[in-house]
Write an enzyme that holds these catalytic residues in place. Structure first.
Site, PDB file in Angstrom:
ATOM      1  N   ASN A 108       0.868  -1.178   0.000  1.00 42.92           N
ATOM      2  CA  ASN A 108       0.000   0.000   0.000  1.00 42.92           C
ATOM      3  C   ASN A 108       0.908   1.232   0.000  1.00 42.92           C
ATOM      4  O   ASN A 108       1.527   1.539   1.010  1.00 42.92           O
ATOM      5  CB  ASN A 108      -0.886  -0.048   1.256  1.00 42.92           C
ATOM      6  CG  ASN A 108      -1.729   1.199   1.416  1.00 42.92           C
ATOM      7  OD1 ASN A 108      -1.823   2.017   0.503  1.00 42.92           O
ATOM      8  ND2 ASN A 108      -2.345   1.334   2.576  1.00 42.92           N
TER       9      ASN A 108
ATOM     10  N   LYS B  60       0.094   4.309  -0.260  1.00 44.33           N
ATOM     11  CA  LYS B  60      -0.539   5.480   0.361  1.00 44.33           C
ATOM     12  C   LYS B  60      -0.309   6.731  -0.502  1.00 44.33           C
ATOM     13  O   LYS B  60      -0.216   6.616  -1.726  1.00 44.33           O
ATOM     14  CB  LYS B  60      -0.032   5.639   1.794  1.00 44.33           C
ATOM     15  CG  LYS B  60      -0.148   4.327   2.585  1.00 44.33           C
ATOM     16  CD  LYS B  60       0.065   4.465   4.056  1.00 44.33           C
ATOM     17  CE  LYS B  60      -0.093   3.117   4.718  1.00 44.33           C
ATOM     18  NZ  LYS B  60       0.006   3.159   6.161  1.00 44.33           N
TER      19      LYS B  60
ATOM     20  N   HIS C 244      -9.244   0.855   4.879  1.00 46.73           N
ATOM     21  CA  HIS C 244      -7.963   1.052   5.562  1.00 46.73           C
ATOM     22  C   HIS C 244      -8.178   1.966   6.763  1.00 46.73           C
ATOM     23  O   HIS C 244      -9.015   2.873   6.714  1.00 46.73           O
ATOM     24  CB  HIS C 244      -6.934   1.658   4.597  1.00 46.73           C
ATOM     25  CG  HIS C 244      -5.568   1.660   5.192  1.00 46.73           C
ATOM     26  ND1 HIS C 244      -5.159   2.635   6.067  1.00 46.73           N
ATOM     27  CD2 HIS C 244      -4.545   0.778   5.102  1.00 46.73           C
ATOM     28  CE1 HIS C 244      -3.927   2.355   6.472  1.00 46.73           C
ATOM     29  NE2 HIS C 244      -3.536   1.223   5.895  1.00 46.73           N
TER      30      HIS C 244
ATOM     31  N   GLU D  54      -6.669   4.400   7.853  1.00 43.43           N
ATOM     32  CA  GLU D  54      -6.542   5.835   7.578  1.00 43.43           C
ATOM     33  C   GLU D  54      -7.813   6.385   6.915  1.00 43.43           C
ATOM     34  O   GLU D  54      -8.190   7.531   7.140  1.00 43.43           O
ATOM     35  CB  GLU D  54      -5.296   6.096   6.704  1.00 43.43           C
ATOM     36  CG  GLU D  54      -4.022   5.907   7.527  1.00 43.43           C
ATOM     37  CD  GLU D  54      -2.857   5.306   6.768  1.00 43.43           C
ATOM     38  OE1 GLU D  54      -2.832   5.371   5.528  1.00 43.43           O
ATOM     39  OE2 GLU D  54      -1.960   4.750   7.437  1.00 43.43           O
TER      40      GLU D  54
ATOM     41  N   GLU E  85      -5.259  -5.319  10.365  1.00 38.30           N
ATOM     42  CA  GLU E  85      -4.254  -4.292  10.597  1.00 38.30           C
ATOM     43  C   GLU E  85      -4.523  -3.619  11.940  1.00 38.30           C
ATOM     44  O   GLU E  85      -5.313  -2.658  12.008  1.00 38.30           O
ATOM     45  CB  GLU E  85      -4.293  -3.247   9.472  1.00 38.30           C
ATOM     46  CG  GLU E  85      -3.970  -3.846   8.121  1.00 38.30           C
ATOM     47  CD  GLU E  85      -3.334  -2.808   7.204  1.00 38.30           C
ATOM     48  OE1 GLU E  85      -2.261  -3.096   6.672  1.00 38.30           O
ATOM     49  OE2 GLU E  85      -3.895  -1.719   7.050  1.00 38.30           O
TER      50      GLU E  85
ATOM     51  N   GLY F 112       2.622   1.918  10.835  1.00 39.01           N
ATOM     52  CA  GLY F 112       3.550   3.041  10.714  1.00 39.01           C
ATOM     53  C   GLY F 112       4.233   3.426  12.012  1.00 39.01           C
ATOM     54  O   GLY F 112       4.858   4.475  12.120  1.00 39.01           O
TER      55      GLY F 112
ATOM     56  N   SER G 240       3.651  -2.556  10.213  1.00 33.60           N
ATOM     57  CA  SER G 240       5.099  -2.582  10.423  1.00 33.60           C
ATOM     58  C   SER G 240       5.759  -3.911  10.043  1.00 33.60           C
ATOM     59  O   SER G 240       6.700  -4.363  10.699  1.00 33.60           O
ATOM     60  CB  SER G 240       5.439  -2.209  11.874  1.00 33.60           C
ATOM     61  OG  SER G 240       4.992  -0.896  12.155  1.00 33.60           O
TER      62      SER G 240
HETATM   63  P1  PGA Z   1       3.039  -0.037   7.658  1.00 33.57           P
HETATM   64  O1  PGA Z   1       1.578   0.203   7.037  1.00 33.57           O
HETATM   65  O2  PGA Z   1       3.584  -1.296   7.051  1.00 33.57           O
HETATM   66  O3  PGA Z   1       3.829   1.194   7.269  1.00 33.57           O
HETATM   67  O4  PGA Z   1       2.873  -0.158   9.143  1.00 33.57           O
HETATM   68  C1  PGA Z   1       0.698  -0.850   6.811  1.00 33.57           C
HETATM   69  C2  PGA Z   1      -0.572  -0.342   6.195  1.00 33.57           C
HETATM   70  O5  PGA Z   1      -1.022   0.758   6.569  1.00 33.57           O
HETATM   71  O6  PGA Z   1      -1.176  -0.989   5.324  1.00 33.57           O
END
Ligand code: PGA
Length: 252
Positions: free
Chosen positions: A9, A11, A97, A99, A169, A175, A215
């Site tokens: 992803n 983003k 997601h 976010e 997730e 992140g 992560s």
């Molecule tokens: P990350 O993000 O691997 O940077 O923690 C995962 C995601 O948001 O899909």
């Protein structure tokens, strides 16, 4: 046998030249890598989708969108529809997601609509779910994910489940550099699979790919992917570098 999947992803990162460079690097890095029962997907931002799709068309990499509107067309300024994605050859769409949930107010009721539109349009939704830190700390994580899955997905008929990918997730691990332990991932994945088995049936539940995201890096991917009910990963930060993402694909 359910598919193993590594999805990146991207983003709101990368311009068109950076995106196409990364797709080319990934195609080259994955050349000759044996991908048995394994799908590799990356999700650039909307404006870069078509260019990436054209590059990836004849490669083992699939291009996904990061979001989509629930309606097929109309007066929804700034939005992108399922037919638009399909028309450029995109076959997957990330939905729900954290976010999108947090910054754009997407609820499970809205996501139920988006998932239905995606499936009706023959797009494969990668449906994300997961608890926030307070919910984990107060021991509500099983309850929270059950509610998300039930509200967004349990009005679907059994047949539709052939075309859904799930991604657990935990929001506290996205992140942040903090990863759920392989055991924490496994227990939620097993719980979700059981929930699906109870609602539909065990054979069907056994065929649903459930990815872990939060992560994931080259250093921890193998251990997470080794869990029985973890069928791959949804990768954020580490998907932005060809070396790291390739290493994670090879860990599956
Ligand atoms: P990350 O993000 O691997 O940077 O923690 C995962 C995601 O948001 O899909």
């Amino acid at each position: 046998m359910r598919a193993k999947i590594v999805a990146g992803n991207w983003k709101m990162n990368k311009t068109i030249s950076e995106s196409t460079t990364l797709v080319n690097e990934l195609i080259e890095a994955l050349d000759g890598v044996e991908l048995v029962n394994t799908e590799v997907i990356v999700a650039p931002t909307f404006v870069n989708l078509q260019a990436c799709q054209l590059l990836a068309e004849k490669s083992p990499i699939s291009i996904a969108a990061q979001n989509m509107h629930q309606k097929l067309s109309g007066a929804f300024t700034g939005e992108i529809s399922a037919p638009m994605l399909l028309d450029i050859g995109v076959k997957h769409v990330i939905l729900g997601h954290s976010e999108r949930r947090e910054y754009f107010g997407e609820s499970d009721a809205l996501l139920a609509e988006k998932v239905k539109t995606a499936l009706d349009s023959k797009l494969v939704p990668i449906f994300c779910f997961g608890e926030v830190l307070e919910e984990r700390k107060s021991g509500k994580h099983f309850e929270v994910v059950s509610e998300q899955i039930t509200t967004a997905l349990f009005d679907l008929d059994k047949e539709s489940w052939k075309d859904i990918i799930l991604a657990y997730e935990p929001v506290w691990a996205i992140g942040t550099g903090e990863t759920a332990s392989p055991e924490q991932a496994q227990e939620i994945h097993a719980h979700v699979r059981q929930l699906i088995a109870d609602k539909y049936d065990a054979d069907m539940a056994d065929e649903v790919s459930i990815l872990y995201g939060g992560s994931v890096k080259p250093a921890n991917a193998k251990e997470i992917f080794s869990q029985t009910d973890v069928d791959g990963g949804l990768i954020g930060g580490a998907a932005l570098k060809a070396d790291d993402f390739t290493a994670i694909v090879k860990a599956i």
